[in-house]
Design a protein around this motif. Structure first.
Motif, short mmCIF file in Angstrom:
data_model
loop_
_atom_site.label_atom_id
_atom_site.label_comp_id
_atom_site.label_asym_id
_atom_site.label_seq_id
_atom_site.Cartn_x
_atom_site.Cartn_y
_atom_site.Cartn_z
N THR A 2 -3.86 35.45 -32.54
CA THR A 2 -4.54 34.97 -31.34
C THR A 2 -4.80 36.13 -30.38
O THR A 2 -4.20 37.20 -30.49
CB THR A 2 -3.71 33.91 -30.60
OG1 THR A 2 -2.55 34.54 -30.02
CG2 THR A 2 -3.31 32.76 -31.51
N ASP A 46 1.13 27.21 -31.60
CA ASP A 46 -0.02 26.61 -30.91
C ASP A 46 0.40 25.69 -29.77
O ASP A 46 -0.10 25.80 -28.66
CB ASP A 46 -0.88 25.85 -31.93
CG ASP A 46 -2.12 25.20 -31.34
OD1 ASP A 46 -2.49 25.51 -30.18
OD2 ASP A 46 -2.73 24.38 -32.03
N HIS A 90 -2.23 29.31 -28.68
CA HIS A 90 -0.96 30.03 -28.54
C HIS A 90 -0.30 29.43 -27.30
O HIS A 90 -0.87 29.46 -26.22
CB HIS A 90 -1.25 31.53 -28.33
CG HIS A 90 -0.05 32.40 -28.40
ND1 HIS A 90 -0.03 33.54 -29.16
CD2 HIS A 90 1.16 32.34 -27.79
CE1 HIS A 90 1.14 34.15 -29.02
NE2 HIS A 90 1.88 33.43 -28.19
#
Length: 129
Positions: A2, A46, A90
């Motif tokens: 990410t 996530d 994230h």
């Protein structure tokens, strides 16, 4: 990987506020309010609530002195905390100096701050950390 993992790795520059072995805090480059800081775990997860109990509680303990520094650095009633997590996959929390609930309204326009503005905000927060 990410964008936040790239920031942690130093591949993308940031205006760092604090860091330890598990967490990283840096200024949002498109802040809702001056002082808007992101706090992220270094582990790439996530959903914030997918973190372990220990990790989740440690994130708040890590964020507390940053929130207190934000409250001292900016004229506000308190430092608000917001978890949305839709833009970047994230886990992260937003720490934002607020005077009303509307100050946490993410549907508002978020203009990109200049590096000079961000450097000034970084210095203000770090003076109180």
């Amino acid at each position: 990987m990410t964008i936040f993992s790239k920031i942690i790795a130093g591949q993308i520059p940031s205006f760092k506020i604090a860091e330890n072995e598990k967490f990283f805090a840096f200024l949002d480059i498109s802040p809702l309010r001056e002082g808007h800081t992101l706090v992220i775990p270094k582990t790439e997860v996530d959903n914030l609530f997918d973190l372990s109990d220990d990790y989740l509680s440690e994130l708040l303990v890590f964020a507390r002195p940053i929130a207190k520094a934000i409250e001292k650095a900016f004229h506000c009633n308190r430092c608000g905390i917001e978890v949305i997590g839709l833009d970047v996959p994230h886990a992260h929390v937003h720490l934002i100096p607020i005077n009303s609930a509307n100050d946490l309204n993410f549907t508002q326009h978020k203009p990109k701050a200049s590096d000079e503005q961000l450097k000034k905000v970084q210095e203000l927060i770090l003076q109180h950390l």
